[in-house]
Design an enzyme around this catalytic site. Structure first.
Site: not given
Length: 726
Positions: A558, A641, A673
């Site tokens: 991320s 995601d 994600h």
């Protein structure tokens, strides 16, 4: 019973030098929060364990003896999805996912001391969970949640008509959120009642939707909302729930309210803290959370942020009187920590709150009438707190927690006293054998603007006279942290036991070190945080002799993935043998494809079209940065995601390939994600650890380390290399 032995803790053992493998990590028992009975004698918790041979995850429920820590099996029925104490001795209510109503669930009642002797109280016509109960006269009122249709009925997916077209049509945001395309169904809190007939209770199947009458309201709020988003008063007559502000655009603002509504739904729910409302403290417009009634039901405590588009603003405790127009009071409003959950003591005089403090989730107490400058007191416990419940009517609480060295810590904590250990998983589970706090220590280094914290995690059998390659792990968020807590995805100990010493920094933007450090990353993603990481790397390189930085690697997900991409184009990128970027942004302007616009509009000081220069400032795809790329890099990105499109990962891999940089792309079409499915998680570890082990030299120094060839998935390779000279 023999087949269910994994449900019970095995005998304790002595620590050994065996490495903690991904298989151990994924297959270790996973335990839910322990919820004590009304008398404080027993607690019930969920447990599951993945079996690689059978490719399944059987689950069940255990009982924890709160006097001696003994654990016993309550049931091995995987269809029992939740259990709640009935408030009558050791009787329980449980939800069974297998029911005579197609797509529905059964409500059952039993006794924890004779669980097999259960009876069915009734059925719910749809998926339903999050039960909360309270006696109200001769009835037991309850609330729970499920999906609502636009008409307000409980949605039953199994009974829904199949659509004639797959088209989706939108006139407003969200289109998709985290991992799901938004549909017409929404979460709602429903109320019902158990009626006593003789010595048994029954449920007539009737539910009242308490949320749907408020147009555009939703509770619990996805994707992370649950039973903590609502509460039921002790007399069972009033319900509180949190919803994002119905009148405001949800993708652009974080503003949310606490609503109050009669349990019977006789009036439409009304917010107590509406933006600019007569009771709301001036300037308080942010996200609300954790509503909880006082024991007498006359007050309600909740948490709220001030800023209307900032999901990582500091939460402050608020208390409102129920059935009054008096202004809401702010409690300990100057405390420079952000509470995450709040509960009342049995006498209503003390609040117990959890908050992150210096990378540990701690439990604090404070008076319910504390003034602005009051500093809450820490309650002693081990690890980080996941949840807590009062033990009977005492001041003691049963803590369910975890740490960097154990995935489950059940303990009793009492203000002013040492904690009492009941069950620590690392002392019992064979998969966690050898894990303990001695291999973990904090590191503080002068950063770009202030001292910055990191965790050092050493491998099993660590020898200070040996040298171990550096694994430099960068957390996501960016407003997050590496805490003293267990991760079921990025677990530093799994990395360490490949033969690394892990350094996990908490740079500018991290939470739990005061709000200023969190806020300082705003519009500075590649600035102060990057400088912090450089200074930490330099400190490790110059001062810690047992860490080999020459053969180190860096990895992150991320925001951590963005930072790895940023590092690839910076001088620090040349210091690592390999990089791993998981779901990280690559092209600055692509951020507009995200779901929660409030996130980027806060972090980059404006909208995409009004502050475009801020989005482009930290663009990893700038030609002058790409020109420096040379460090081998693994790119991970998944199809579901929706925080940032899989195209980001594909684009990054495209450039790495055309540049001739050794690289690989790992994709899971059924993951989000995060990678959460057990078999996918194993492949993720085989690829990620195999990649860094190849380039760091670990495969040579540690023959037992994971290799890329350990992964059974065939690699797609249609040509020798994508690089060519135009």
């Amino acid at each position: 019973m023999a087949a269910a032995k994994w449900l019970i803790a095995s005998l304790a053992f002595a620590s050994s030098g065996l490495a903690f493998t991904p298989e151990d990590f994924i297959s270790a028992p996973r335990r839910g929060e322990a919820i004590p009975d009304p008398k404080g004698e027993l607690a019930v918790f969920h447990v599951s364990k993945y079996n690689f041979d059978k490719k399944d995850r059987p689950s069940g429920w255990n009982l924890l003896n709160l006097k001696n820590g003994d654990i016993s099996v309550l049931t091995t029925d995987s269809d029992v999805s939740e259990i709640t104490w009935l408030g009558d001795g050791t009787k329980v209510v449980y939800v069974n996912g297998t029911d005579s109503v197609k797509g529905g669930v059964g409500i059952w009642i039993s006794d924890a001391k004779n669980f097999g002797n259960a009876y069915k109280a009734g059925s719910v016509n749809g998926a339903f969970s999050g039960l909360k109960l309270a006696k109200s006269g001769d009835k037991i009122n309850f609330v729970g949640y499920g999906q609502s249709t636009t008409k307000g009925d409980l949605y039953n997916e199994a009974a829904a008509k199949e659509a004639v077209s797959s088209a989706r049509i939108y006139d407003s945001l969200f289109v998709r959120h985290w991992d799901t395309y938004v549909g017409t169904q929404f979460n709602a809190v429903f109320s019902g009642a158990l009626t006593k007939n003789g010595d048994k209770y029954s449920f007539d199947g009737k539910l009242k939707n308490l949320v749907q009458p408020v147009k555009y309201a939703e509770s619990p709020y996805p994707p992370f909302g649950g039973s903590g988003d609502y509460d039921l008063s002790s007399d069972g007559k009033t319900v509180a729930f949190m919803s994002k502000a119905p009148e405001l655009p949800k993708a652009n603002l974080t503003t949310s309210y606490i609503f109050l509504v009669p349990h019977d739904g006789s009036r439409v729910a009304e917010p107590i803290n509406k933006r600019n409302g007569p009771r709301t403290p001036q300037g308080i417009e942010g996200a609300s959370s954790s509503p909880v009634f006082s024991p007498d039901g006359k007050r309600i405590a909740y948490l709220q942020m001030a800023t209307k588009n900032y999901e990582s603003d500091r939460r402050v405790i608020h208390i409102a009187e129920v059935g009054s127009n008096k202004p809401v009071q702010r409690i300990a409003s100057n405390w420079d920590r952000s509470p995450e959950a709040v509960k009342w003591s049995s006498d209503g005089r003390t609040l117990y709150v959890t908050a992150e403090d210096h990378a540990t989730g701690k439990l604090f107490t404070l008076p319910a009438d504390a003034r602005d400058n009051h500093k809450p007191e820490v309650v002693k416990h081990d690890g980080s707190v996941s949840s807590f419940y009062f033990v009977g009517s005492s001041k003691s609480v049963l803590i369910s927690g975890n740490s960097l060295w154990s995935n489950a810590l059940f303990q009793v904590a009492t203000p002013g006293r040492p904690n009492r250990k009941l069950f620590y998983a690392n002392e019992h589970d064979p998969e966690l054998k050898g894990l303990g706090p001695n291999d973990i220590e904090p590191l503080w280094v002068d950063g770009a603007r202030t001292k910055i914290h990191s965790w050092i995690v050493k491998p099993t059998g660590f020898d200070k006279n040996k040298v171990y390659p550096l694994a430099f792990l960068i957390h996501g968020g960016p407003q997050g942290s590496w805490g003293d807590s267990w991760s079921t995805r990025w677990n530093p100990r799994v990395w360490a036991d490949q033969g690394y010493v892990v350094v996990a920094p908490n740079p500018t933007g991290s939470t739990g070190f005061g709000q200023k450090l969190t806020d300082d990353i705003t519009n500075d993603w590649g600035g102060a945080p990057y400088k912090d990481l450089v200074k930490i790397w330099e400190h490790v390189h110059n001062n810690i002799k047992y860490i080999d930085t020459d053969n180190g690697i860096a990895a992150g997900a991320s925001f951590g993935g963005f930072m790895v991409n940023w590092i690839q184009g910076q001088d620090l990128g040349r210091k690592f043998k390999a990089l791993v970027s998981h779901d990280g942004t690559f092209v600055g302007s692509s951020k507009i494809g995200t779901d929660e616009l409030f996130f980027i509009e806060h972090d980059f000081n404006g909208t995409f079209f009004e502050a475009r220069q801020n989005y482009d400032r930290w663009d990893c795809s700038k030609p002058e940065l790409v020109a420096k790329w040379s460090t081998p890099q693994l790119v991970v990105h998944n199809d579901f995601d929706f925080r940032l499109s899989v195209a980001e990962g594909v684009g990054l891999f495209n450039v790495l390939q055309e540049k001739g940089v050794p690289s690989r792309f790992l994709n899971f079409p059924d993951e989000t994600h995060w990678v959460t499915k057990p078999e996918n998680s194993l492949v993720w570890h085989q690829q990620v650890l195999g990649w860094v082990n190849k380039w760091s030299g670990i495969n040579k120094s540690n023959p037992k380390s994971i290799k890329l060839s350990d992964c059974p998935i065939e690699v797609v390779d249609h040509e020798a290399h994508s690089y060519f000279d135009y």
